[in-house]
Write a protein that holds these residues in place. Structure first.
Motif, PDB file in Angstrom:
ATOM      1  N   ASP A 112       0.836  -1.190   0.000  1.00  0.00           N
ATOM      2  CA  ASP A 112       0.000   0.000   0.000  1.00  0.00           C
ATOM      3  C   ASP A 112       0.883   1.258   0.000  1.00  0.00           C
ATOM      4  O   ASP A 112       1.843   1.332   0.768  1.00  0.00           O
ATOM      5  CB  ASP A 112      -0.851  -0.055   1.280  1.00  0.00           C
ATOM      6  N   PRO A 113       0.567   2.254  -0.851  1.00  0.00           N
ATOM      7  CA  PRO A 113       1.406   3.467  -0.902  1.00  0.00           C
ATOM      8  C   PRO A 113       1.520   4.193   0.438  1.00  0.00           C
ATOM      9  O   PRO A 113       2.557   4.790   0.731  1.00  0.00           O
ATOM     10  CB  PRO A 113       0.699   4.358  -1.927  1.00  0.00           C
ATOM     11  N   THR A 114       0.486   4.133   1.276  1.00  0.00           N
ATOM     12  CA  THR A 114       0.591   4.818   2.570  1.00  0.00           C
ATOM     13  C   THR A 114       1.596   4.096   3.472  1.00  0.00           C
ATOM     14  O   THR A 114       2.274   4.727   4.283  1.00  0.00           O
ATOM     15  CB  THR A 114      -0.778   4.910   3.299  1.00  0.00           C
ATOM     16  N   VAL A 115       1.687   2.784   3.313  1.00  0.00           N
ATOM     17  CA  VAL A 115       2.685   2.014   4.076  1.00  0.00           C
ATOM     18  C   VAL A 115       4.077   2.267   3.488  1.00  0.00           C
ATOM     19  O   VAL A 115       5.041   2.534   4.223  1.00  0.00           O
ATOM     20  CB  VAL A 115       2.343   0.501   4.057  1.00  0.00           C
ATOM     21  N   ALA A 116       4.166   2.239   2.156  1.00  0.00           N
ATOM     22  CA  ALA A 116       5.463   2.483   1.505  1.00  0.00           C
ATOM     23  C   ALA A 116       6.028   3.845   1.909  1.00  0.00           C
ATOM     24  O   ALA A 116       7.240   4.008   2.097  1.00  0.00           O
ATOM     25  CB  ALA A 116       5.315   2.404  -0.015  1.00  0.00           C
ATOM     26  N   VAL A 152       7.436  -6.382   5.741  1.00  0.00           N
ATOM     27  CA  VAL A 152       6.137  -5.844   5.313  1.00  0.00           C
ATOM     28  C   VAL A 152       5.490  -6.827   4.330  1.00  0.00           C
ATOM     29  O   VAL A 152       4.306  -7.173   4.445  1.00  0.00           O
ATOM     30  CB  VAL A 152       6.307  -4.455   4.647  1.00  0.00           C
ATOM     31  N   VAL A 153       6.291  -7.304   3.385  1.00  0.00           N
ATOM     32  CA  VAL A 153       5.765  -8.227   2.373  1.00  0.00           C
ATOM     33  C   VAL A 153       5.317  -9.544   3.032  1.00  0.00           C
ATOM     34  O   VAL A 153       4.241 -10.074   2.742  1.00  0.00           O
ATOM     35  CB  VAL A 153       6.835  -8.497   1.276  1.00  0.00           C
ATOM     36  N   ASP A 154       6.136 -10.062   3.962  1.00  0.00           N
ATOM     37  CA  ASP A 154       5.792 -11.312   4.677  1.00  0.00           C
ATOM     38  C   ASP A 154       4.598 -11.165   5.605  1.00  0.00           C
ATOM     39  O   ASP A 154       4.027 -12.156   6.046  1.00  0.00           O
ATOM     40  CB  ASP A 154       6.946 -11.742   5.616  1.00  0.00           C
ATOM     41  N   GLY A 191       0.513   4.951  15.603  1.00  0.00           N
ATOM     42  CA  GLY A 191       1.207   4.450  14.418  1.00  0.00           C
ATOM     43  C   GLY A 191       1.724   5.607  13.579  1.00  0.00           C
ATOM     44  O   GLY A 191       2.192   6.623  14.109  1.00  0.00           O
ATOM     45  N   SER A 192       1.583   5.462  12.256  1.00  0.00           N
ATOM     46  CA  SER A 192       2.168   6.443  11.332  1.00  0.00           C
ATOM     47  C   SER A 192       1.095   7.335  10.725  1.00  0.00           C
ATOM     48  O   SER A 192      -0.073   6.963  10.688  1.00  0.00           O
ATOM     49  CB  SER A 192       2.889   5.701  10.202  1.00  0.00           C
ATOM     50  N   ILE A 193       1.509   8.485  10.213  1.00  0.00           N
ATOM     51  CA  ILE A 193       0.582   9.370   9.492  1.00  0.00           C
ATOM     52  C   ILE A 193       1.266   9.860   8.207  1.00  0.00           C
ATOM     53  O   ILE A 193       2.487   9.915   8.136  1.00  0.00           O
ATOM     54  CB  ILE A 193       0.102  10.562  10.348  1.00  0.00           C
ATOM     55  N   VAL A 194       0.431  10.188   7.209  1.00  0.00           N
ATOM     56  CA  VAL A 194       0.981  10.538   5.891  1.00  0.00           C
ATOM     57  C   VAL A 194       0.255  11.730   5.274  1.00  0.00           C
ATOM     58  O   VAL A 194      -0.864  12.065   5.673  1.00  0.00           O
ATOM     59  CB  VAL A 194       0.864   9.339   4.908  1.00  0.00           C
ATOM     60  N   LEU A 195       0.904  12.313   4.268  1.00  0.00           N
ATOM     61  CA  LEU A 195       0.295  13.374   3.457  1.00  0.00           C
ATOM     62  C   LEU A 195       0.106  12.849   2.037  1.00  0.00           C
ATOM     63  O   LEU A 195       1.066  12.352   1.439  1.00  0.00           O
ATOM     64  CB  LEU A 195       1.225  14.594   3.381  1.00  0.00           C
TER      65      LEU A 195
END
Ligand code: NDP
Length: 321
Positions: A109-113, A281-283, A313-317
């Motif tokens: 997922d791009p938000t995870v990447a 992440v992949v596993d 956890g994490s946050i993104v823009l």
């Protein structure tokens, strides 16, 4: 291009969306179209001027996006990459040092990447590097439901360590337990005493403390003689100067203030840690929780929520589709 540009350091209000010129890559950089930028606590230190950058500047260090141009022609345009340590990532385009990016495996997922490298590599160097936890070891993690906290908890638990996590709310306690914490505590003046009582009457082998000023002295109290206190951040502010003799009175303990820069500076070290995180992440052995997704223009609100302890956890823009 659109970017968040800071012309004077200060509160979240200095994060203003502007039209500025796109950057031009050097030979050792790659120009990237940013899809999603990761938001990290360190971004607030630059915004406030605690860490220095020449004004004006575009904040942000990590993200995911598509390669536009590689001056050396090694990486094909359109390749989806993730990076950390590319200053200026809160923007539609950024120049990424070529030794600080990885290809994003399909299906991530791009938000995870966008958030996996800076916090993931930090959690990795803390639990595998600064103090390489072994099965049966014990650790205390402050801000245990934060970005680094949830990842370090999973890594430590996967290594068979007992993880005592410190958080501020019931929701955060739930998340820390889900991530593998053995027990969760609230911040308190007798935190160290409680931890020792639960840990068979002895201090923990290592404390990973990203909170800083408010927890530092309890961290020194909570560790066993000759144990390690790893002060890796200052979410509550920088630790006041203190007498090193304190390390003696706590039983010859070790204190370190590590950085991701130093812990990825060895030959091949960045790639080794980035690979370990990406593979996990992949596993599915490392799960990211993205609790906040904001538009680039709302970077100020993202910082308010992060510093207001409202995120987990994490946050993104989100920068571009
Ligand atoms: P987090 O998602 O962990 O957010 C910070 C958390 O700190 C809050 O959610 C809050 O959790 C806790 N906190 C405790 N006291 C305060 C306070 N007074 N004000 C605000 N927050 C407080 O952020 P990150 O995962 O991005 O970073 C965590 C720490 O790790 C930071 O200190 C950061 O600088 C450091 N870091 C260090 C690196 C290094 O290489 N040295 C690299 C990456 C991060 P709660 O409410 O549960 O207390």
């Amino acid at each position: 291009m659109k970017a968040i540009q800071i012309t004077a350091t200060g509160g979240p209000e200095v994060l203003v969306l502007r039209d500025i010129e796109a950057p031009v890559p050097d030979d050792d950089e790659v120009l990237v179209d940013v899809l999603v930028a990761g938001v990290n606590y360190i971004d607030t230190y630059y915004r406030e001027g605690v860490y220095h950058a020449g004004l004006p500047f575009v904040p942000g260090l990590e993200g995911t996006g598509r390669v536009v141009h590689d001056p050396q022609g090694e990486i094909a345009p359109g390749t989806v990459v993730a990076w950390c340590d590319a200053f200026g990532s809160y923007a539609e385009q950024v120049c990424v040092p070529r030794d600080r990016l990885v290809a994003v495996p399909e299906g991530v997922d791009p938000t995870v990447a966008a958030s996996m490298l800076l916090q993931g590599i930090t959690a990795h160097y803390l639990t595998y590097g600064v103090y390489d936890l072994q099965e049966g070891d014990s650790c205390l993690i402050t801000a245990g439901a934060g970005g680094v906290g949830l990842l370090a908890t999973q890594m430590a638990a996967n290594k068979g360590a007992r993880v005592y996590s410190v958080v501020s709310t019931d929701e955060k306690a739930e998340l820390a337990l889900e991530a593998g914490a053995t027990e969760v505590f609230r911040y308190s003046e007798n935190l160290a005493e409680i931890v020792r009582r639960r840990n068979g009457g002895v201090g923990v082998d290592v404390v990973y403390d990203g909170v800083g000023r408010d927890t530092f002295h309890e961290s020194l109290e909570a560790v066993r003689p000759r144990g390690t206190v790893c002060l890796f951040g200052a979410a509550s502010g920088p630790v006041e100067p203190f007498d090193p003799q304190l390390l003696n009175t706590h039983g010859s303990i070790f204190l370190t203030r590590p950085s991701i820069g130093a812990w990825t500076s060895g030959e091949g070290e960045f790639r080794m840690r980035a690979q370990a995180v990406t593979q996990a992440v992949v596993d599915g052995t490392l799960k990211f929780r993205i609790s906040g997704e904001y538009a680039l223009a709302d970077a100020a609100q993202a910082h308010r929520d992060l510093q207001g302890r409202r995120t987990t956890g994490s946050i993104v823009l989100h920068v571009q589709d």
